[in-house]
Design a protein around this motif. Structure first.
Motif, PDB file in Angstrom:
ATOM      1  N   PRO A 133       0.506  -1.188   0.043  1.00  0.00           N
ATOM      2  CA  PRO A 133      -0.145   0.167  -0.083  1.00  0.00           C
ATOM      3  C   PRO A 133       0.630   1.424  -0.462  1.00  0.00           C
ATOM      4  CG  PRO A 133      -0.859  -1.758   1.300  1.00  0.00           C
ATOM      5  CD  PRO A 133       0.730  -2.006   0.789  1.00  0.00           C
ATOM      6  N   THR A 134       0.426   1.867  -0.843  1.00  0.00           N
ATOM      7  CA  THR A 134       0.866   3.754  -0.285  1.00  0.00           C
ATOM      8  C   THR A 134       1.232   3.878   0.520  1.00  0.00           C
ATOM      9  OG1 THR A 134      -0.338   3.955  -2.391  1.00  0.00           O
ATOM     10  CG2 THR A 134       1.178   5.561  -1.961  1.00  0.00           C
ATOM     11  N   THR A 135       0.531   3.968   1.242  1.00  0.00           N
ATOM     12  CA  THR A 135       0.665   4.683   3.267  1.00  0.00           C
ATOM     13  C   THR A 135       1.559   3.698   3.993  1.00  0.00           C
ATOM     14  OG1 THR A 135      -1.287   2.968   3.664  1.00  0.00           O
ATOM     15  CG2 THR A 135      -2.012   4.928   3.170  1.00  0.00           C
ATOM     16  N   GLU A 136       1.979   2.526   3.504  1.00  0.00           N
ATOM     17  CA  GLU A 136       3.184   1.843   3.784  1.00  0.00           C
ATOM     18  C   GLU A 136       4.560   1.902   3.022  1.00  0.00           C
ATOM     19  OE1 GLU A 136       2.994  -0.273   7.004  1.00  0.00           O
ATOM     20  OE2 GLU A 136       1.727  -0.547   6.904  1.00  0.00           O
ATOM     21  N   ARG A 137       4.395   2.441   1.832  1.00  0.00           N
ATOM     22  CA  ARG A 137       5.052   3.208   1.349  1.00  0.00           C
ATOM     23  C   ARG A 137       5.940   4.605   2.390  1.00  0.00           C
ATOM     24  NH1 ARG A 137       6.819   0.368  -2.961  1.00  0.00           N
ATOM     25  NH2 ARG A 137       5.414  -1.164  -4.549  1.00  0.00           N
ATOM     26  N   TYR A 138       5.288   5.447   2.611  1.00  0.00           N
ATOM     27  CA  TYR A 138       5.116   6.665   2.844  1.00  0.00           C
ATOM     28  C   TYR A 138       5.806   6.222   4.340  1.00  0.00           C
ATOM     29  CZ  TYR A 138       2.537   9.191  -0.154  1.00  0.00           C
ATOM     30  OH  TYR A 138       1.953   9.816  -1.438  1.00  0.00           O
ATOM     31  N   ALA A 139       4.538   5.114   5.048  1.00  0.00           N
ATOM     32  CA  ALA A 139       5.725   4.668   6.326  1.00  0.00           C
ATOM     33  C   ALA A 139       7.234   4.439   6.049  1.00  0.00           C
ATOM     34  CB  ALA A 139       5.079   4.238   7.236  1.00  0.00           C
ATOM     35  N   ASP A 140       7.402   3.528   5.418  1.00  0.00           N
ATOM     36  CA  ASP A 140       8.766   3.177   5.370  1.00  0.00           C
ATOM     37  C   ASP A 140      10.341   4.516   4.792  1.00  0.00           C
ATOM     38  OD1 ASP A 140       7.635   0.534   5.100  1.00  0.00           O
ATOM     39  OD2 ASP A 140       8.364   0.211   3.051  1.00  0.00           O
ATOM     40  N   VAL A 141       9.180   5.260   4.947  1.00  0.00           N
ATOM     41  CA  VAL A 141      10.108   6.493   4.533  1.00  0.00           C
ATOM     42  C   VAL A 141      10.867   7.271   5.772  1.00  0.00           C
ATOM     43  CG1 VAL A 141      11.096   9.111   3.673  1.00  0.00           C
ATOM     44  CG2 VAL A 141       9.033   7.642   2.184  1.00  0.00           C
ATOM     45  N   PHE A 142       9.581   7.021   6.383  1.00  0.00           N
ATOM     46  CA  PHE A 142      10.725   7.553   8.503  1.00  0.00           C
ATOM     47  C   PHE A 142      11.457   5.966   8.278  1.00  0.00           C
ATOM     48  CE2 PHE A 142       6.819  10.347   7.224  1.00  0.00           C
ATOM     49  CZ  PHE A 142       6.354  11.409   7.050  1.00  0.00           C
ATOM     50  N   ARG A 143      10.233   5.161   8.334  1.00  0.00           N
ATOM     51  CA  ARG A 143      11.344   4.022   8.890  1.00  0.00           C
ATOM     52  C   ARG A 143      12.736   4.146   8.140  1.00  0.00           C
ATOM     53  NH1 ARG A 143       6.508   0.738   6.908  1.00  0.00           N
ATOM     54  NH2 ARG A 143       5.608   0.370   9.318  1.00  0.00           N
ATOM     55  N   ALA A 144      13.290   4.443   6.923  1.00  0.00           N
ATOM     56  CA  ALA A 144      14.862   4.429   6.681  1.00  0.00           C
ATOM     57  C   ALA A 144      15.344   5.533   7.364  1.00  0.00           C
ATOM     58  CB  ALA A 144      14.213   4.657   5.326  1.00  0.00           C
ATOM     59  N   LEU A 145      14.624   5.882   8.188  1.00  0.00           N
ATOM     60  CA  LEU A 145      15.262   7.266   8.667  1.00  0.00           C
ATOM     61  C   LEU A 145      15.797   6.906  10.585  1.00  0.00           C
ATOM     62  CD1 LEU A 145      13.050  10.394   8.177  1.00  0.00           C
ATOM     63  CD2 LEU A 145      15.796   9.963   6.942  1.00  0.00           C
ATOM     64  N   GLY A 146      15.261   5.534  10.519  1.00  0.00           N
ATOM     65  CA  GLY A 146      15.589   4.785  11.789  1.00  0.00           C
ATOM     66  C   GLY A 146      14.173   4.891  12.741  1.00  0.00           C
ATOM     67  N   PHE A 147      12.883   5.270  12.489  1.00  0.00           N
ATOM     68  CA  PHE A 147      11.818   5.550  13.152  1.00  0.00           C
ATOM     69  C   PHE A 147      11.261   4.143  12.759  1.00  0.00           C
ATOM     70  CE2 PHE A 147      13.184   9.481  12.417  1.00  0.00           C
ATOM     71  CZ  PHE A 147      13.510  10.268  14.033  1.00  0.00           C
ATOM     72  N   ASP A 148      10.773   3.353  13.761  1.00  0.00           N
ATOM     73  CA  ASP A 148      10.276   2.222  14.158  1.00  0.00           C
ATOM     74  C   ASP A 148       8.593   2.140  14.228  1.00  0.00           C
ATOM     75  OD1 ASP A 148       9.327  -0.570  13.598  1.00  0.00           O
ATOM     76  OD2 ASP A 148       9.472  -0.780  15.694  1.00  0.00           O
ATOM     77  N   PHE A 149       7.594   2.228  13.318  1.00  0.00           N
ATOM     78  CA  PHE A 149       6.582   2.670  14.059  1.00  0.00           C
ATOM     79  C   PHE A 149       5.677   2.124  12.544  1.00  0.00           C
ATOM     80  CE2 PHE A 149       6.828   5.637   9.934  1.00  0.00           C
ATOM     81  CZ  PHE A 149       5.132   5.847   9.881  1.00  0.00           C
TER      82      PHE A 149
END
Length: 325
Positions: A133-149
């Protein structure tokens, strides 16, 4: 307080899909702040989100390499971010992200999954499978910065009393839009038992829907009459929204309203189903092996008959509503 500078400039539906992601992120990371940079007219989408500051820009003021350098300098000096989240991945944002990277900022860029989507829409040897899902792709951008959610993918609403049905008959491209004679008949049929609110843009859409309003008792056109904030408020009080694969589906998701979505040449497997919406509310012609033939609905039908939309009957939509309302 860690400050994340995030940006995406278009399109409307794609920007709307960022909202549940940043809300979830900030709820799970109260030690962070997000500065969301986008077009000024999108500001109401982000109102009321704690920890988020919206910065609207007019991109006409930042054309060409010199303009992008100016925008980069403005964002850096005004917001002094700790992290950079590119939620768009186009030449404009890549340029800004590269400038931040050169200055030592930690950056992350959206992965649109272009190759997977090409495999999904090709006519021959199609790889027909659900994509992220596109929303998970957006979330992955923040995860790649080191944030887990995590994302719940649930509709969230505090509205207790709902009335009326919303109908949004338009989409940007022909491949995503039910023929207007069918949506007119749908509005006429549904108006015998529920009040129908018609949603559309100013101009030709507004003219069309005002004509329908004059012809169908129990039907009200809201096209061109509401601000974006007012439109969101009105959608939040509906029993259900009926929409094409278009921005109104995503607006319904933002305010926790169930949406019955109609899909033609596009497919929810590409990742654009409204956040929290149910696949059981997707109406489509499943038997057509040529579907999907387009990610965005902008490609002409190779069969030239748009069977994916012509074969969806008004009766099937009404029956779905009767079973589920």
């Amino acid at each position: 307080m860690k400050r994340i500078l995030a940006y995406r400039f278009s399109a409307f539906g794609d920007v709307a899909m960022i909202v549940p992601v940043v809300k979830a992120f900030l709820a799970q990371h109260p030690d962070c702040q997000i500065v969301m940079v986008s077009r000024r007219q999108f500001a109401p989408l982000f109102e009321g989100i704690g920890g988020l500051e919206f910065h609207g820009v007019n991109l006409d003021h930042y054309k060409g390499p010199k303009g992008l350098l100016t925008l980069f300098s403005l964002l850096e000096s005004q917001f002094k971010p700790d992290f950079i989240a590119d939620l768009h991945d186009v030449i404009r944002t890549k340029t800004i992200t590269t400038l931040f990277s050169f200055k030592g900022y930690k950056t992350s860029i959206l992965d649109k999954g272009k190759e997977e989507k090409k495999e999904l829409i090709r006519l021959w040897d199609k790889k027909f499978r659900p994509l992220k899902p596109t929303t998970e792709r957006y979330a992955d951008v923040f995860r790649a910065l080191g944030f887990d959610f995590s994302l719940s993918h649930n509709l969230e609403s505090t509205v207790l009393s709902r009335q009326g049905i919303g109908l949004a008959p338009f989409a940007q491209h022909k491949g995503k839009m039910l023929p207007l004679e069918k949506t007119f008949e749908l509005a006429r049929r549904l108006s015998t038992s529920e009040h129908i609110y018609l949603f559309g843009a100013k101009g030709l859409e507004q003219q069309q829907l005002e004509e329908w309003e004059s012809l169908i008792p129990g039907c009200t056109s809201l096209a061109g009459k509401l601000t974006l904030k007012e439109e969101l408020e009105r959608i939040s009080g509906l029993k259900v929204m009926i929409s094409m694969d278009s921005a109104n589906m995503h607006l319904a998701s933002l305010v926790g309203t169930r949406c019955i979505s109609i899909w033609g040449s596009t497919h929810h497997y590409a990742g654009f189903l409204g956040y929290g919406q149910s696949e059981s509310d997707v109406l489509e012609i499943k038997e057509l092996t040529c579907r999907p033939c387009s990610v965005f609905g902008d490609k002409p039908c190779f069969r030239e008959d748009y069977a994916c939309l012509e074969e969806i009957s008004v009766e099937s939509i009404v029956a779905h509503l009767d079973r589920t309302l």
